[in-house]
Scaffold this motif. Structure first.
Motif, PDB file in Angstrom:
ATOM      1  N   VAL A 205       2.880   1.709  -3.320  1.00  0.00           N
ATOM      2  CA  VAL A 205       2.046   2.196  -4.423  1.00  0.00           C
ATOM      3  C   VAL A 205       1.788   3.693  -4.274  1.00  0.00           C
ATOM      4  O   VAL A 205       1.833   4.454  -5.246  1.00  0.00           O
ATOM      5  CB  VAL A 205       0.730   1.382  -4.502  1.00  0.00           C
ATOM      6  CG1 VAL A 205      -0.261   2.021  -5.466  1.00  0.00           C
ATOM      7  CG2 VAL A 205       1.032  -0.054  -4.926  1.00  0.00           C
TER       8      VAL A 205
ATOM      9  N   GLY B 257       0.827  -1.206   0.000  1.00  0.00           N
ATOM     10  CA  GLY B 257       0.000   0.000   0.000  1.00  0.00           C
ATOM     11  C   GLY B 257       0.859   1.253   0.000  1.00  0.00           C
ATOM     12  O   GLY B 257       0.644   2.181  -0.788  1.00  0.00           O
TER      13      GLY B 257
ATOM     14  N   CYS C 204      -3.313  -6.977  -5.312  1.00  0.00           N
ATOM     15  CA  CYS C 204      -2.690  -6.335  -6.479  1.00  0.00           C
ATOM     16  C   CYS C 204      -3.705  -6.103  -7.586  1.00  0.00           C
ATOM     17  O   CYS C 204      -3.692  -5.063  -8.242  1.00  0.00           O
ATOM     18  CB  CYS C 204      -1.530  -7.182  -6.998  1.00  0.00           C
ATOM     19  SG  CYS C 204      -0.133  -7.194  -5.873  1.00  0.00           S
TER      20      CYS C 204
ATOM     21  N   LEU D 184      -5.727  -2.980  -7.331  1.00  0.00           N
ATOM     22  CA  LEU D 184      -5.059  -1.715  -7.650  1.00  0.00           C
ATOM     23  C   LEU D 184      -5.390  -1.263  -9.069  1.00  0.00           C
ATOM     24  O   LEU D 184      -5.212  -0.092  -9.420  1.00  0.00           O
ATOM     25  CB  LEU D 184      -3.539  -1.856  -7.489  1.00  0.00           C
ATOM     26  CG  LEU D 184      -3.046  -2.160  -6.067  1.00  0.00           C
ATOM     27  CD1 LEU D 184      -1.564  -2.502  -6.096  1.00  0.00           C
ATOM     28  CD2 LEU D 184      -3.317  -0.981  -5.135  1.00  0.00           C
TER      29      LEU D 184
END
Ligand code: ZLM
Ligand code: CA
Ligand code: ZN
Length: 393
Positions: free
Chosen positions: A260, A257, A299, A302
């Motif tokens: 990113v 997290g 993932c 995202l």
């Protein structure tokens, strides 16, 4: 399996080569390419191919492999012959040329074909993601993260991941590499050590003396020289035996997290080594298929273009379980799957353990004691967050 349909407006491509799976590292070698056949047969039994674009991976060319590996090394890999009686030499033996022919990286019949097919699948996957023909591309025959530019290492001869990321970098400004194999993703970390266009993050069992490859300490975050672009762009999450789904998921979400948020990747390369599962012949963790798959699900949410690679995994029935479950997550059919192993699955007997009904997710095996205190896990997240303060894209 009529419930399984293509997700609307979402493409998953699946890259395999049945020829690759026929190769043998040797009688008792832990790496069994045959596990790919078992995984694919389970994926097919669930009807998942209906929901994806399926491709036979082509063999990568010499020139393609040469985009990372040296001419010398590839020449030798392509001409060296298997030994009639495999030598029982340790990989530490300095006499080995390019570290080939020891017990970890033996020479076997068709070695070069095996390597070029593994790399071909991952390169095909990268091209699909580059062309936006796939939102997620899957290469379970790849994920060989230890191979170096001029050296074989830890069952890996050609680093298909590095080659695939190099391809992604032609179309995407920044790539995040995540590695959930129980071993440190040293080869990929090394390849992109000096660039800020790739951030690498490996979760692994860490014990510098007793667990391969011995690298990947918490404090190893790339070049120490701040002038080097790669500084702070290697993240390592060193763990002890027995980590559970709950702790791993918390760690994964907190670490990824934050990455990113700060690094802002434009694509993700996720190595899904299945040796981090409970009951693995070489691994030490306690993950269930659920916990392992949670990383893939996180993932996917995202919403970035992504490649899924295979990697380690030494208890074939569990490798097949995990990669089937993760293929289901990619094509968004998790909820439609009957969690019992379909009756018509070839080699169904592999999934039957004692009196239990064979199910997709349940791993049967002695749980390992958890040697990861919550306090240590929190310290790791703290350290990673501090490192990432230096990263701003
Ligand atoms: N000896 N046979 C993970 C790569 C792990 C290096 C200690 C070899 C084995 C292992 C090979 C049949 C990935 C080391 C181990 C014994 C030097 C490793 C052949 C059993 C056997 O029975 C075996 C004779 C062999 C190799 C165990 N090797 C276990 N662990 C590691 C490499 C690869 O999962 O990350 C990605 C695919 N090697 O620990 C030794 C130091 C060789
Ligand atoms: Ca790892
Ligand atoms: Zn591994």
């Amino acid at each position: 399996q009529f419930g399984i349909v293509r997700p609307k407006g979402y493409n998953v491509s699946f890259h395999t080569n049945p020829e690759m799976e026929k190769h043998h590292f040797g009688q008792t070698h832990p790496m069994k390419p045959w596990r790919l056949t078992l995984a694919k047969s389970l994926i097919m039994s669930y009807g998942m191919p209906f929901a994806m674009d399926n491709y036979i991976a082509r063999a990568a060319t010499f020139e393609e492999l040469n985009n990372y590996h040296t001419h010398d090394y590839l020449d030798y890999l392509g001409t060296v012959l298997p030994e009639p009686v495999p030598r029982d030499v340790d990989s530490a033996n300095p006499d080995l040329k390019f570290n080939l022919g020891g017990s970890d990286c033996p020479l076997f019949e068709g070695l070069y074909d095996y390597c070029s097919m593994s790399a071909g699948g991952s390169l095909d996957a990268a091209r699909k993601v580059c062309n936006r023909e796939a939102d997620i591309a899957i290469s379970w025959g790849g994920g060989l993260h230890h191979a170096k530019k001029t050296e074989a290492s830890g069952f890996c001869y050609i680093n298909d991941i590095v080659l695939a990321i190099l391809q992604l970098l032609r179309c995407y400004p920044r790539v995040l590499y995540i590695d959930i194999d129980v071993h440190h993703g040293d080869g990929v970390e090394e390849a992109f050590f000096s660039t800020d266009r790739v951030m690498t993050c490996s979760f692994h069992k860490y014990d510098p003396c007793n667990f391969f490859p011995g690298t990947g300490a918490l404090e190893d975050n790339g070049p120490k020289n701040e002038l080097n672009a790669g500084a702070h762009h290697a993240i390592n999450v060193p763990l002890n035996d027995g980590i559970t789904d709950e702790q791993y998921a918390w760690l994964f979400d907190s670490v990824i997290g934050k990455i990113v948020e700060t690094f802002r990747p434009s694509a993700i390369a996720l190595q899904c080594g299945a040796d981090s599962l409970a009951g693995d012949r070489l691994g030490r963790f306690n993950l269930q298929v659920q916990g392992h798959g949670q990383c893939v699900a996180y993932c996917k949410k995202l919403g970035l273009p992504m490649i899924l690679f295979g990697g380690g995994g030494y208890t074939p029935r569990n490798v097949a379980r995990a990669w089937s479950w993760e293929t289901a997550i990619a094509v968004q059919c998790e909820d439609k799957l009957d969690r019992t192993i379909p009756a018509h699955t070839p080699w169904r007997e592999h999934f039957r353990q004692e009196e239990l009904l064979p199910t997709l997710e349940q791993i049967v095996g002695d749980p390992r004691p958890n040697k990861n205190p919550q306090k240590r896990v929190q310290e790791i997240v703290q350290h990673v967050h501090e490192q990432l303060r230096f990263v701003q894209h």
